[in-house]
Scaffold this active site. Structure first.
Site, PDB file in Angstrom:
ATOM      1  CB  THR A  16      -0.925   0.017   1.239  1.00  0.00           C
ATOM      2  OG1 THR A  16      -1.626  -1.216   1.308  1.00  0.00           O
ATOM      3  CG2 THR A  16      -1.916   1.156   1.178  1.00  0.00           C
ATOM      4  CB  THR A  90      -2.363  -2.010   5.140  1.00  0.00           C
ATOM      5  OG1 THR A  90      -3.142  -1.880   3.940  1.00  0.00           O
ATOM      6  CG2 THR A  90      -1.583  -0.723   5.376  1.00  0.00           C
ATOM      7  CG  ASP A  91      -4.286  -6.075   1.591  1.00  0.00           C
ATOM      8  OD1 ASP A  91      -5.169  -5.422   2.186  1.00  0.00           O
ATOM      9  OD2 ASP A  91      -4.153  -6.079   0.362  1.00  0.00           O
TER      10      ASP A  91
END
Length: 114
Positions: A16, A90-91
């Site tokens: 991200t 961020t996943d």
């Protein structure tokens, strides 16, 4: 003997924080050096940037985690490194940080940021 000038090692993985809008949508495309250069921060320390991957966080697989953990351990056990920063998507950042925590043994701070 002169003291060793300690540095901060920044390991970039894409995700991200490195994603930008392109004609193909939003993709991880910002290289580590460019990402850091775009920060409006006056840094009073030597910063060494190493790009590990440039992929979306959701595409990280176990071999990526192993490679990342090896680079973090290598950086954290280098005398001249005062701390390690990992830029990450961020996943899957929580899983990567947890895995690194399991294999890292030492007192050098490691920070994950997305």
């Amino acid at each position: 003997m002169y003291p060793v000038q300690r540095s901060v090692r920044v390991l970039t993985t894409g995700g991200t924080i490195a994603s930008r809008r392109t004609t193909d949508g939003v993709v991880a495309s910002e290289h580590g050096g460019d990402l850091f250069a775009g920060l409006a921060v006056d840094v009073d320390a030597r910063v060494d940037i190493e790009e590990i991957f440039l992929i979306a966080g959701y595409r990280l697989a176990f071999p990526h985690l192993v490679a990342l953990a090896r680079r973090v351990v290598t950086a954290a056990t280098t005398e001249a490194v005062a701390g390690v920063v990992v830029t990450h998507g961020t996943d899957t950042m929580e899983e990567s940080a947890y895995f690194v925590d399991l294999v890292l043994d030492g007192d050098v701070p490691v920070v994950f940021t997305g």
